[in-house]
Enzyme design. Structure first.
Site, PDB file in Angstrom:
ATOM      1  N   ASP A  56     -33.326  -6.758 -20.612  1.00 37.73           N
ATOM      2  CA  ASP A  56     -32.836  -5.903 -21.538  1.00 37.73           C
ATOM      3  C   ASP A  56     -33.722  -5.513 -22.500  1.00 37.73           C
ATOM      4  OD1 ASP A  56     -31.383  -4.736 -23.741  1.00 37.73           O
ATOM      5  OD2 ASP A  56     -29.800  -6.317 -23.780  1.00 37.73           O
ATOM      6  N   VAL A  57     -34.020  -4.230 -22.519  1.00 40.10           N
ATOM      7  CA  VAL A  57     -35.484  -4.172 -23.445  1.00 40.10           C
ATOM      8  C   VAL A  57     -35.089  -4.061 -24.927  1.00 40.10           C
ATOM      9  CG1 VAL A  57     -36.482  -2.481 -21.671  1.00 40.10           C
ATOM     10  CG2 VAL A  57     -34.962  -1.602 -23.234  1.00 40.10           C
ATOM     11  N   ASN A  83     -39.731   3.709 -19.910  1.00 37.18           N
ATOM     12  CA  ASN A  83     -38.660   4.712 -19.513  1.00 37.18           C
ATOM     13  C   ASN A  83     -37.227   4.460 -19.836  1.00 37.18           C
ATOM     14  OD1 ASN A  83     -37.629   6.795 -17.563  1.00 37.18           O
ATOM     15  ND2 ASN A  83     -36.963   4.935 -16.705  1.00 37.18           N
ATOM     16  N   TYR A 152     -29.701  10.594 -30.127  1.00 37.12           N
ATOM     17  CA  TYR A 152     -31.116  10.913 -28.873  1.00 37.12           C
ATOM     18  C   TYR A 152     -32.305  11.684 -29.425  1.00 37.12           C
ATOM     19  CZ  TYR A 152     -32.923  11.807 -24.416  1.00 37.12           C
ATOM     20  OH  TYR A 152     -33.893  11.897 -23.328  1.00 37.12           O
ATOM     21  N   LYS A 156     -36.205  10.364 -29.920  1.00 34.69           N
ATOM     22  CA  LYS A 156     -37.222  10.972 -29.097  1.00 34.69           C
ATOM     23  C   LYS A 156     -38.407  11.643 -30.111  1.00 34.69           C
ATOM     24  CE  LYS A 156     -35.820   9.670 -25.002  1.00 34.69           C
ATOM     25  NZ  LYS A 156     -36.679   8.609 -24.334  1.00 34.69           N
TER      26      LYS A 156
END
Length: 247
Positions: A56-57, A83, A152, A156
């Site tokens: 789990d990042v 990613n 999102y 980004k």
């Protein structure tokens, strides 16, 4: 032997990149939340050298364990493809977006990317020979938003700042960092685009997609450069998608 870590490797772009790196001779640590999809990725290239590492990042401890296991097995880290990401809350108007959803997107897309980059940076700085490469998965949304995508899109845009800072701070240690901004690769996340997705003028319209293998080929090219050269930013997208002229 070159060693790569790919997050979000259980599906989509991450899976395609992991398989392309393996085909190019890399040993690849496959990271993702669940073991089964990682094992499915590895099974698609039975001759590849893979390490499946459920991670789990968003967890500092799990990210540390991931990079510790890679170094224990292979001795070093040459590449991180950062990613892992989520589009949770996509399609929700800003006034209706649950703050908990906002935080969840930030945790995965930004904090998770930072934690993985930090762990990779530490490994690359400490190892001999020193250095390595970090490739961050940005997005077309690092440049222009879709309607109803504030969480999102914000993450980004932030990824671009993360990339620039890593690139600058890595210079003394032969750590290169670049960003690949991807538009409409054919994955489960983008399946709805072919059926029809909201446009800036309020219409629903289908959008063209490209094969995720085309993205993977770009990553392999970036990864294969000597550390004296770097693709700082690249955009790979479906040729006819509404990006140039979006809005």
């Amino acid at each position: 032997m070159s060693i790569a870590v790919v997050t979000g490797a259980g599906s989509g772009i991450g899976r395609s990149v992991a398989l392309a790196l393996a085909a190019a001779g890399w040993s690849v640590a496959l990271a993702g939340r669940r073991a089964e999809p990682l094992e499915e990725t590895a099974a698609l290239a039975p001759d590849g050298d893979f390490l499946c590492a459920p991670t789990d990042v968003t967890s500092e401890a799990q990210v540390a364990a991931l990079f510790s296991s890679v170094r224990d097995r292979y001795g070093r880290v040459d590449l991180l493809f950062n990613n892992a990401g989520t589009f949770a809350g996509g399609g929700t108007p800003v006034e209706d977006l649950d703050p908990a959803t906002w935080r969840a997107v930030v945790d995965v897309n930004l904090t998770g990317a930072f934690l993985c980059a930090q762990a990779a940076f530490r490994a690359m700085k400490e190892q001999e020979p020193q250095g390595g490469r970090i490739i961050n998965n940005g997005s077309i949304s690092a440049h222009v938003p879709r309607p109803h995508s504030i969480a999102y899109t914000a993450t980004k845009h932030a990824m671009t700042g993360l990339t620039k800072s890593l690139s600058l701070d890595g210079r003394p240690y032969r750590i290169a960092c670049g960003q690949l901004d991807i538009g409409n690769a054919a994955t489960d996340m983008t399946a709805r685009m072919q059926a029809g997705i909201l446009q800036a003028d309020g219409r629903l319209a289908p959008e063209p997609v490209m094969d995720a293998a085309d993205v993977a080929a770009t990553v392999v090219h970036m990864a294969g450069l000597p550390l004296e050269a770097n693709v700082q930013f690249a955009t790979v997208m479906a040729t006819a998608m509404p990006y140039i002229g979006r809005g």
